[in-house]
Design an enzyme around this catalytic site. Structure first.
Site, PDB file in Angstrom:
ATOM      1  N   CYS A  34       0.834  -1.203   0.000  1.00  0.00           N
ATOM      2  CA  CYS A  34       0.000   0.000   0.000  1.00  0.00           C
ATOM      3  C   CYS A  34       0.864   1.247   0.000  1.00  0.00           C
ATOM      4  O   CYS A  34       2.057   1.201   0.299  1.00  0.00           O
ATOM      5  CB  CYS A  34      -0.880   0.046   1.256  1.00  0.00           C
ATOM      6  SG  CYS A  34      -1.949  -1.385   1.500  1.00  0.00           S
ATOM      7  N   ASP A 443      19.639  37.914 -12.865  1.00  0.00           N
ATOM      8  CA  ASP A 443      18.349  38.204 -13.496  1.00  0.00           C
ATOM      9  C   ASP A 443      17.780  39.505 -12.944  1.00  0.00           C
ATOM     10  O   ASP A 443      17.697  39.695 -11.716  1.00  0.00           O
ATOM     11  CB  ASP A 443      17.385  37.045 -13.227  1.00  0.00           C
ATOM     12  CG  ASP A 443      16.029  37.263 -13.865  1.00  0.00           C
ATOM     13  OD1 ASP A 443      15.894  36.994 -15.067  1.00  0.00           O
ATOM     14  OD2 ASP A 443      15.115  37.707 -13.150  1.00  0.00           O
TER      15      ASP A 443
END
Length: 493
Positions: A34, A443
């Site tokens: 599971c 940037d």
């Protein structure tokens, strides 16, 4: 993770979905495996054992739980945060390399012997490349069985099985149901027909939270006409795949990403899903990322305001590298215009399965661009040289970019090309190669956001401050960019 028994037990007993995909719980008494968040009553601790992959569970003789369907859980975020041989091997297996080229082909791409690859994968995932590929084929088969009306023979070969007998045996072994029984169970549920005839509809799971604003906003705002579009609440784009072409439509939902795929060859289904997941960074672990970024008091308010930001990536690293060069020192609109001209002149035409859609081409390959006339490019002369040199390196294989790329080696090769400064190299590392620690201190948008927040704005000082954000600096970039009103930060209407 799976070796820390006490921690795994706590995750299972609390049904903590954050650990889905990190490990699997195998129950010795029922022979079922599971996901940690399985809604069933947790088994006794002495009956639990923990394994690192679905393939390891299947190889040990466990079958998938019918309630929690562990085979559909998000992939482990570990493989997208690492660039070593095991992580690269996992990404290549997800990309279908073992099915197409076998284990020798996988080993060749990694630069190791097949025996070394087998040993390393077994040590970390409890299963070798063939077992991992088999588990992926089983998952693809289940998907086709439950979401399409294809004959079972077509499903078998589309999922990558070499024979119908192997397909039947694998489905029975992994899911404890025959293919026909799986389809009957799905038909009794709330399965919806595809919106467009000929498409496959499925759900792409992710670890919550997921903030779709910058993710889909970035993809939509930078979309290349003819190759990408935002239509009816979905990001749509064309795909170049090993056996043919495809069109993907991705729609953000509260608990999943809706995905519709139209493929010319169903053998490409597995790789199309893998590329869509990679494009949207769906295997990320937002708890780990946001937890570390919150430790910075100046970043914490941004994270708390809109947690779960992802890094928008790409379905084709070479395509993104070309587009990064076209976007150097120009606006988003200008970059789209340059890319659209390349597509119109050199792209391969495709048919859009949606009559109302506007997709017309695949983005041109490096080979198709290798012979373009630099004088035909409406670019400065220096950028023409940068583009043609990049295309030539991609076409002749001297610059390999893809899921198997070594991030540091790729950076070095890019930096050696004319016109490739730190910004271009890092944005390719971030979005094309998937490095979660890529950073863009030069940037302008990032520096402006840093200054507004009181962070250092000089590249060297900002890099020093960002050392505390590692290895998630690419996600910090998304949070900082999001302080701007640029369309890339907003989900389109």
């Amino acid at each position: 993770m799976y070796t820390d028994t006490e921690r795994c037990v706590r995750a299972v007993q609390s049904k903590d979905a954050r650990f889905d995909g990190w490990f699997f719980t195998a129950v010795r008494t029922t022979r079922i495996y599971c996901r940690p968040s399985c809604p069933a009553v947790p088994p006794k601790v002495e009956n639990m054992t923990f394994l690192p992959s679905a393939a390891a569970c299947q190889q040990a003789g466990y079958r998938a739980c019918k309630r929690c369907r562990p085979d559909t859980s998000p992939g482990s975020p570990e493989w997208n945060a690492r660039a070593d041989a095991v992580a690269r091997a996992v990404r290549l297996i997800q990309d279908g390399v073992v099915d197409r080229e076998g284990v020798p082909g996988l080993a060749s791409r990694l630069g190791y012997s097949a025996r070394q690859v087998e040993r390393q994968l077994n040590a970390e995932l409890g299963a070798g490349p063939l077992a991992l590929a088999r588990a992926q084929r089983a998952q693809t088969a289940r998907l086709l069985i439950e979401t399409s009306e294809l004959p079972m023979g077509d499903v078998a070969f589309a999922a990558g099985f070499s024979s119908i007998r192997t397909f039947n045996e694998t489905v029975r072994e992994v899911f404890a149901l025959a293919p026909g029984e799986l389809r009957a169970r799905a038909a009794g549920g709330a399965r919806q027909a595809p919106r467009i005839p000929g498409t496959i509809s499925l759900r792409l799971p992710f670890r919550a939270p997921l903030n779709p604003d910058n993710l889909f906003g970035h993809l939509a705002a930078t979309a290349v006409p003819g190759v990408e579009e935002w239509r009816a609440g979905a990001y749509r784009r064309t795909l170049r795949l090993p056996y043919g072409t495809g069109v993907a439509a991705l729609t953000p939902r509260p608990d999943h990403i809706g995905c519709q795929l139209a493929l010319t060859d169903l053998r490409d289904l597995t790789i199309a899903i893998s590329r869509c997941r990679r494009l949207l960074d769906l295997d990320a672990d937002p708890e780990a990322v946001d937890g570390q970024l919150r430790a910075d008091p100046l970043l914490a308010p941004l994270v708390d305001k809109a947690p779960g930001r992802r890094v928008p990536r790409t379905v084709d690293a070479a395509e993104f590298a070309v587009r990064a060069v076209l976007g150097q020192q120009v606006s988003t609109a200008a970059a789209r215009t340059h890319a659209a001209r390349l597509v119109a002149a050199h792209g391969e035409p495709v048919a859009d399965p949606d009559p109302a859609g506007g997709l017309t081409h695949l983005f041109p390959t490096p080979e198709a661009l290798a012979g373009l006339d630099p004088e035909a490019l409406a670019l400065p002369r220096s950028r023409r040289t940068t583009l043609t040199t990049l295309v030539a390196a991609l076409a002749d294989g001297s610059l390999p970019l893809g899921a198997d790329s070594d991030w540091d080696d790729a950076r070095a090769r890019l930096a050696a090309l004319p016109g490739f400064g730190p910004w271009t190299t890092e944005v390719i590392a971030m979005r094309a190669l998937g490095d979660p620690d890529a950073f863009l201190p030069s940037d302008l948008g990032l520096r402006r956001a840093a200054k507004q927040l009181g962070l250092p704005s000089a590249p060297a000082a900002l890099t020093a401050r960002a050392a505390a954000w590692r290895p998630w600096r690419a996600y910090a970039v998304q949070y900082l960019w999001a302080t701007d009103s640029h369309p890339i930060n907003h989900l389109p209407a």
